[in-house]
Design an enzyme around this catalytic site. Structure first.
Site, PDB file in Angstrom:
ATOM      1  N   GLY A  73       0.811  -1.218   0.000  1.00  0.00           N
ATOM      2  CA  GLY A  73       0.000   0.000   0.000  1.00  0.00           C
ATOM      3  C   GLY A  73       0.837   1.258   0.000  1.00  0.00           C
ATOM      4  N   CYS A  74       1.936   1.233   0.707  1.00  0.00           N
ATOM      5  CA  CYS A  74       2.797   2.420   0.799  1.00  0.00           C
ATOM      6  C   CYS A  74       3.522   2.668  -0.516  1.00  0.00           C
ATOM      7  CB  CYS A  74       3.775   2.271   1.956  1.00  0.00           C
ATOM      8  SG  CYS A  74       2.908   2.144   3.535  1.00  0.00           S
ATOM      9  N   THR A  75       3.839   1.602  -1.229  1.00  0.00           N
ATOM     10  CA  THR A  75       4.456   1.744  -2.545  1.00  0.00           C
ATOM     11  C   THR A  75       3.461   2.344  -3.532  1.00  0.00           C
ATOM     12  OG1 THR A  75       6.051  -0.013  -2.150  1.00  0.00           O
ATOM     13  CG2 THR A  75       5.506   0.454  -4.449  1.00  0.00           C
ATOM     14  N   ALA A  78       3.105   6.025  -2.658  1.00  0.00           N
ATOM     15  CA  ALA A  78       4.297   6.773  -3.061  1.00  0.00           C
ATOM     16  C   ALA A  78       4.305   7.008  -4.566  1.00  0.00           C
ATOM     17  CB  ALA A  78       5.565   6.036  -2.629  1.00  0.00           C
TER      18      ALA A  78
END
Length: 184
Positions: A73-75, A78
Protein backbone atom coordinates in the site's frame (compact mmCIF):
# COMPACT_ATOMS: atom_id res chain seq x y z
CA UNK A 1 -5.05 -30.87 7.28
CA UNK A 2 -6.27 -29.17 4.08
CA UNK A 3 -9.53 -28.20 5.72
CA UNK A 4 -7.76 -26.79 8.80
CA UNK A 5 -5.39 -24.80 6.57
CA UNK A 6 -8.30 -23.44 4.52
CA UNK A 7 -10.14 -22.35 7.66
CA UNK A 8 -6.97 -20.69 9.00
CA UNK A 9 -6.47 -18.79 5.75
CA UNK A 10 -10.14 -17.75 5.74
CA UNK A 11 -9.88 -16.56 9.35
CA UNK A 12 -6.75 -14.57 8.50
CA UNK A 13 -8.48 -12.92 5.53
CA UNK A 14 -11.49 -12.01 7.64
CA UNK A 15 -9.18 -10.63 10.33
CA UNK A 16 -7.20 -8.50 7.88
CA UNK A 17 -10.38 -7.30 6.19
CA UNK A 18 -11.88 -6.35 9.55
CA UNK A 19 -8.66 -4.56 10.52
CA UNK A 20 -8.72 -2.51 7.31
CA UNK A 21 -12.35 -1.56 7.87
CA UNK A 22 -11.96 -0.24 11.40
CA UNK A 23 -13.09 3.37 11.25
CA UNK A 24 -10.37 5.86 12.03
CA UNK A 25 -10.50 9.57 12.64
CA UNK A 26 -7.74 12.14 12.33
CA UNK A 27 -7.25 13.91 15.62
CA UNK A 28 -6.44 17.20 13.95
CA UNK A 29 -9.62 18.67 12.57
CA UNK A 30 -9.94 21.47 10.05
CA UNK A 31 -8.85 24.74 11.64
CA UNK A 32 -6.51 23.09 14.14
CA UNK A 33 -2.93 24.32 14.37
CA UNK A 34 -0.54 21.84 12.78
CA UNK A 35 2.32 20.98 15.15
CA UNK A 36 5.60 22.34 13.80
CA UNK A 37 8.45 19.88 13.31
CA UNK A 38 11.88 19.38 11.84
CA UNK A 39 13.02 15.94 10.74
CA UNK A 40 15.78 14.18 8.89
CA UNK A 41 14.43 13.52 5.41
CA UNK A 42 15.50 12.20 2.04
CA UNK A 43 14.77 13.51 -1.42
CA UNK A 44 16.29 11.59 -4.30
CA UNK A 45 18.54 9.72 -1.89
CA UNK A 46 20.01 12.92 -0.43
CA UNK A 47 19.56 13.60 3.27
CA UNK A 48 18.49 17.03 4.51
CA UNK A 49 16.55 18.54 7.40
CA UNK A 50 12.91 19.12 6.52
CA UNK A 51 11.28 22.01 8.39
CA UNK A 52 7.51 22.36 8.28
CA UNK A 53 7.76 26.09 9.10
CA UNK A 54 10.14 26.66 6.18
CA UNK A 55 7.98 24.63 3.78
CA UNK A 56 4.87 26.61 4.78
CA UNK A 57 6.64 29.84 3.75
CA UNK A 58 6.49 28.49 0.18
CA UNK A 59 2.81 27.48 0.26
CA UNK A 60 0.55 24.70 1.55
CA UNK A 61 2.03 21.39 2.69
CA UNK A 62 0.59 17.97 1.99
CA UNK A 63 1.78 15.91 4.94
CA UNK A 64 1.03 12.24 4.69
CA UNK A 65 1.80 9.45 7.13
CA UNK A 66 2.27 5.88 5.91
CA UNK A 67 2.94 2.62 7.76
CA UNK A 68 6.23 1.42 6.23
CA UNK A 69 8.42 1.89 3.19
CA UNK A 70 8.38 -0.85 0.56
CA UNK A 71 5.07 -2.38 1.67
CA UNK A 72 2.36 -2.84 -0.98
CA UNK A 73 0.00 0.00 0.00
CA UNK A 74 2.80 2.42 0.80
CA UNK A 75 4.46 1.74 -2.55
CA UNK A 76 1.16 2.43 -4.37
CA UNK A 77 0.70 5.65 -2.42
CA UNK A 78 4.30 6.77 -3.06
CA UNK A 79 3.89 6.15 -6.80
CA UNK A 80 0.61 8.12 -6.80
CA UNK A 81 2.17 11.07 -4.95
CA UNK A 82 5.20 10.98 -7.27
CA UNK A 83 2.93 11.19 -10.32
CA UNK A 84 1.03 14.11 -8.78
CA UNK A 85 3.98 16.08 -7.39
CA UNK A 86 4.30 18.41 -10.38
CA UNK A 87 0.60 19.30 -10.15
CA UNK A 88 0.98 19.99 -6.41
CA UNK A 89 4.06 22.15 -7.11
CA UNK A 90 2.17 24.09 -9.79
CA UNK A 91 -0.20 25.20 -7.00
CA UNK A 92 2.70 26.03 -4.66
CA UNK A 93 2.29 22.93 -2.48
CA UNK A 94 5.02 20.78 -0.98
CA UNK A 95 4.52 17.04 -0.44
CA UNK A 96 6.23 15.25 2.48
CA UNK A 97 5.70 11.66 3.57
CA UNK A 98 6.46 10.50 7.11
CA UNK A 99 7.02 7.00 8.52
CA UNK A 100 8.90 5.28 11.32
CA UNK A 101 11.52 4.01 8.85
CA UNK A 102 15.16 4.97 9.36
CA UNK A 103 16.90 7.38 7.01
CA UNK A 104 18.89 4.63 5.25
CA UNK A 105 15.66 2.89 4.24
CA UNK A 106 14.12 6.21 3.21
CA UNK A 107 17.12 7.07 1.03
CA UNK A 108 16.31 4.00 -1.06
CA UNK A 109 12.53 4.53 -0.89
CA UNK A 110 12.84 8.17 -1.96
CA UNK A 111 14.63 7.15 -5.16
CA UNK A 112 12.84 3.95 -6.12
CA UNK A 113 9.23 4.44 -4.99
CA UNK A 114 8.99 8.23 -4.59
CA UNK A 115 10.92 8.55 -7.87
CA UNK A 116 12.99 11.44 -6.46
CA UNK A 117 9.89 13.67 -6.75
CA UNK A 118 9.14 14.45 -3.08
CA UNK A 119 10.75 14.03 0.32
CA UNK A 120 10.11 11.37 2.93
CA UNK A 121 10.99 11.99 6.58
CA UNK A 122 12.21 9.61 9.27
CA UNK A 123 10.19 9.61 12.49
CA UNK A 124 11.94 6.77 14.31
CA UNK A 125 11.01 8.12 17.75
CA UNK A 126 7.39 8.74 16.65
CA UNK A 127 7.33 12.33 17.91
CA UNK A 128 5.75 13.61 14.71
CA UNK A 129 3.27 10.73 14.45
CA UNK A 130 2.18 11.25 18.03
CA UNK A 131 1.80 15.03 17.64
CA UNK A 132 -0.49 14.42 14.64
CA UNK A 133 -2.27 11.47 16.27
CA UNK A 134 -1.10 9.32 13.38
CA UNK A 135 -0.03 6.22 15.35
CA UNK A 136 -1.83 3.09 14.18
CA UNK A 137 -3.88 1.91 17.17
CA UNK A 138 -3.64 -1.80 16.37
CA UNK A 139 0.11 -1.67 15.70
CA UNK A 140 1.48 1.31 17.62
CA UNK A 141 5.03 1.01 16.29
CA UNK A 142 3.90 2.28 12.86
CA UNK A 143 1.90 5.17 11.43
CA UNK A 144 -1.70 5.06 10.38
CA UNK A 145 -2.33 6.16 6.79
CA UNK A 146 -3.40 9.78 7.31
CA UNK A 147 -3.07 12.72 4.94
CA UNK A 148 -3.24 16.36 5.97
CA UNK A 149 -3.24 19.55 3.95
CA UNK A 150 -1.80 22.43 5.95
CA UNK A 151 -2.28 26.04 4.83
CA UNK A 152 0.65 28.48 4.95
CA UNK A 153 -0.82 29.97 8.15
CA UNK A 154 -0.16 26.60 9.87
CA UNK A 155 -3.81 25.55 10.06
CA UNK A 156 -5.09 22.16 8.95
CA UNK A 157 -7.50 22.68 6.06
CA UNK A 158 -8.07 19.01 5.22
CA UNK A 159 -7.51 15.58 6.75
CA UNK A 160 -8.23 12.10 5.46
CA UNK A 161 -7.77 8.71 7.14
CA UNK A 162 -7.94 5.43 5.27
CA UNK A 163 -5.66 2.41 5.17
CA UNK A 164 -6.61 2.15 1.50
CA UNK A 165 -4.03 4.28 -0.36
CA UNK A 166 -6.22 4.91 -3.40
CA UNK A 167 -7.90 8.24 -2.55
CA UNK A 168 -5.20 10.08 -0.58
CA UNK A 169 -3.69 11.87 -3.59
CA UNK A 170 -7.05 12.62 -5.22
CA UNK A 171 -8.51 14.03 -1.99
CA UNK A 172 -5.49 16.12 -0.98
CA UNK A 173 -5.20 17.43 -4.56
CA UNK A 174 -8.83 18.60 -4.41
CA UNK A 175 -8.17 20.36 -1.08
CA UNK A 176 -5.02 22.07 -2.38
CA UNK A 177 -6.83 23.08 -5.58
CA UNK A 178 -9.70 24.60 -3.55
CA UNK A 179 -7.21 26.49 -1.36
CA UNK A 180 -5.26 27.67 -4.43
CA UNK A 181 -8.40 28.93 -6.19
CA UNK A 182 -9.39 31.05 -3.19
CA UNK A 183 -5.89 32.43 -2.59
CA UNK A 184 -4.70 33.24 -6.12
Amino acid sequence: MKRWFGMTVAAAIVGVTAWCMIPAHAALQNGASAPDFKAQASLGGKVFTFSLADALKQGPVVLYFYPAAFTAGCTIEAHDFAEATDAFKAMGATVIGVSHDNIDTLNKFSVSECRSKFAVAADTDQKIMKSYDAVLALKPDIANRISYVIAPDGKVIYSYVSMDPDKHVQNTMAAVRKWHETHH
